[in-house]
Design a protein around this motif. Sequence first.
Motif, PDB file in Angstrom:
ATOM      1  N   SER A  10      10.141 -35.402   8.628  1.00 46.49           N
ATOM      2  CA  SER A  10       9.015 -34.589   8.197  1.00 46.49           C
ATOM      3  C   SER A  10       9.523 -33.357   7.450  1.00 46.49           C
ATOM      4  CB  SER A  10       8.189 -34.151   9.418  1.00 46.49           C
ATOM      5  OG  SER A  10       7.227 -33.182   9.055  1.00 46.49           O
ATOM      6  N   ARG A  11       8.974 -33.113   6.268  1.00 51.11           N
ATOM      7  CA  ARG A  11       9.369 -31.937   5.506  1.00 51.11           C
ATOM      8  C   ARG A  11       8.965 -30.655   6.223  1.00 51.11           C
ATOM      9  NH1 ARG A  11      10.933 -32.975   0.210  1.00 51.11           N
ATOM     10  NH2 ARG A  11      10.573 -35.115  -0.515  1.00 51.11           N
ATOM     11  N   PHE A  12       7.830 -30.664   6.890  1.00 50.77           N
ATOM     12  CA  PHE A  12       7.388 -29.467   7.602  1.00 50.77           C
ATOM     13  C   PHE A  12       8.289 -29.178   8.799  1.00 50.77           C
ATOM     14  CE2 PHE A  12       3.584 -30.845   5.340  1.00 50.77           C
ATOM     15  CZ  PHE A  12       3.169 -29.644   4.780  1.00 50.77           C
ATOM     16  N   THR A  13       8.781 -30.243   9.438  1.00 51.89           N
ATOM     17  CA  THR A  13       9.727 -30.035  10.530  1.00 51.89           C
ATOM     18  C   THR A  13      11.027 -29.451  10.009  1.00 51.89           C
ATOM     19  OG1 THR A  13       8.773 -31.871  11.782  1.00 51.89           O
ATOM     20  CG2 THR A  13      10.990 -31.158  12.401  1.00 51.89           C
ATOM     21  N   GLU A  14      11.500 -29.940   8.854  1.00 55.80           N
ATOM     22  CA  GLU A  14      12.710 -29.385   8.260  1.00 55.80           C
ATOM     23  C   GLU A  14      12.503 -27.931   7.844  1.00 55.80           C
ATOM     24  OE1 GLU A  14      13.518 -32.051   5.121  1.00 55.80           O
ATOM     25  OE2 GLU A  14      14.620 -33.477   6.360  1.00 55.80           O
ATOM     26  N   PHE A  15      11.319 -27.635   7.303  1.00 55.71           N
ATOM     27  CA  PHE A  15      11.017 -26.249   6.939  1.00 55.71           C
ATOM     28  C   PHE A  15      11.022 -25.351   8.164  1.00 55.71           C
ATOM     29  CE2 PHE A  15       7.515 -23.143   6.969  1.00 55.71           C
ATOM     30  CZ  PHE A  15       8.048 -22.203   6.096  1.00 55.71           C
ATOM     31  N   ARG A  16      10.376 -25.807   9.233  1.00 56.77           N
ATOM     32  CA  ARG A  16      10.294 -24.982  10.444  1.00 56.77           C
ATOM     33  C   ARG A  16      11.676 -24.731  11.035  1.00 56.77           C
ATOM     34  NH1 ARG A  16      10.467 -26.344  15.556  1.00 56.77           N
ATOM     35  NH2 ARG A  16      10.228 -28.569  15.087  1.00 56.77           N
ATOM     36  N   ARG A  17      12.495 -25.779  11.088  1.00 59.03           N
ATOM     37  CA  ARG A  17      13.826 -25.621  11.671  1.00 59.03           C
ATOM     38  C   ARG A  17      14.702 -24.742  10.792  1.00 59.03           C
ATOM     39  NH1 ARG A  17      15.119 -31.845  13.680  1.00 59.03           N
ATOM     40  NH2 ARG A  17      13.627 -31.875  15.427  1.00 59.03           N
ATOM     41  N   GLY A  18      14.641 -24.951   9.472  1.00 58.29           N
ATOM     42  CA  GLY A  18      15.445 -24.122   8.577  1.00 58.29           C
ATOM     43  C   GLY A  18      15.028 -22.663   8.616  1.00 58.29           C
TER      44      GLY A  18
ATOM     45  N   ILE B 266      12.149 -23.919   0.022  1.00 56.30           N
ATOM     46  CA  ILE B 266      12.913 -24.519  -1.073  1.00 56.30           C
ATOM     47  C   ILE B 266      13.856 -25.582  -0.545  1.00 56.30           C
ATOM     48  CG2 ILE B 266      14.716 -24.022  -2.770  1.00 56.30           C
ATOM     49  CD1 ILE B 266      13.308 -21.390  -3.318  1.00 56.30           C
ATOM     50  N   ASN B 267      14.491 -25.317   0.584  1.00 55.56           N
ATOM     51  CA  ASN B 267      15.420 -26.280   1.152  1.00 55.56           C
ATOM     52  C   ASN B 267      14.719 -27.577   1.547  1.00 55.56           C
ATOM     53  OD1 ASN B 267      18.156 -26.920   2.361  1.00 55.56           O
ATOM     54  ND2 ASN B 267      16.878 -27.071   4.183  1.00 55.56           N
ATOM     55  N   ALA B 268      13.469 -27.474   2.003  1.00 59.38           N
ATOM     56  CA  ALA B 268      12.759 -28.654   2.496  1.00 59.38           C
ATOM     57  C   ALA B 268      11.980 -29.376   1.408  1.00 59.38           C
ATOM     58  CB  ALA B 268      11.808 -28.251   3.630  1.00 59.38           C
TER      59      ALA B 268
END
Length: 343
Positions: free
Chosen positions: A211-219, A86-88
């Motif tokens: 990258s949204r996937f990078t933000e998802f992974r980090r979050g 959701i955050n990403a």
Amino acid sequence: MQETEIRSRSAAPAAEGAHGVEVGRGLPRHWPLLLLGAAVAPGAVLVVVGRSLDDPAVQAWRTVCLAVTVQALPFLLLGTALSGAINAFVPARVFERLLPKRAALAVPVAGMAGVVLPGCECASVPVANSLIGRGVTPAAAFAFLLSAPAVNPVVLTATAVAFPGSPEMVLARLLASLVTAAVMGWLWLWLGRAEWLKPTVRHTGHVPGRSRFTEFRRGFQHDFLHAGGFLVVGAMAAATFNVAVPRSVLDTFAGSPWLSVLFLAALAIVLAVCSEADAFVAASLSGFSPVARLAFMVVGPMVDLKLIALQAGTFGRAFAVRFSAATAVVAVVCSAVIGGVLL
């Protein structure tokens, strides 16, 4: 210019050498000693405490700790993954469009939005700060801050699993948490002052160009490791509480309806267990009444030590002190009233 470049190049190995890591190599400089310590230290600990491992109290502690951790871990994993997604992937303007323009109506709507939007209490603080910065009324943002980690689908499912055959406990937790969030939102509309609230500039959600996937992974990685640490600590504390606290002390609090509610509410504030896992901790406190355990699950996701620190750092100490104290009182009252009717 050349002198500056030479200094920067010469300073890099020195800085890396201070941390004990050689350039271009993945092993620490003193890796043999570290390997020896890693091999000897656990064995030494086992030798020292090995004689007590067969003690019934130690076995009971180990069983309770592992049971709470293993049962709660899948829900913690799912909750942090959904929160990171959701955050990403969900823009903050979605919340703004769904909320009514009138603040008094936006408060309960924001509270009910937590039912379908999962997130842990650690993530709810920066999300609420971001919503305020983008024009959402603070009262609605605070209602979402309190409800999202307490009534989302992952938490309700975990509560149903922790209390099998007790759907009234799930309903009581849902209603008590929603009422507490709405009351606190309306209280802010009535008594809140702008000088108490000092939001910091912080961006949550997708950053253009990344990258949204990078933000998802980090979050997801940050939330899971952060909340997982509190889960383990909470499981250990619950096991210690069940084993080490004398039965006479428990009977003193458990025998009184009001003392048991206040005691478990205070325990929830101190333990600071993640909302995806607190139902399993509450279920392990079998010596207390259902209303007291309900108070533990309602107060914990809204007021605990880590949340108070997060709120103080985000909104200011004046806000955190007043808001946390008022939330604790409202949550206890709502738990006692709704739990007394349903449980």
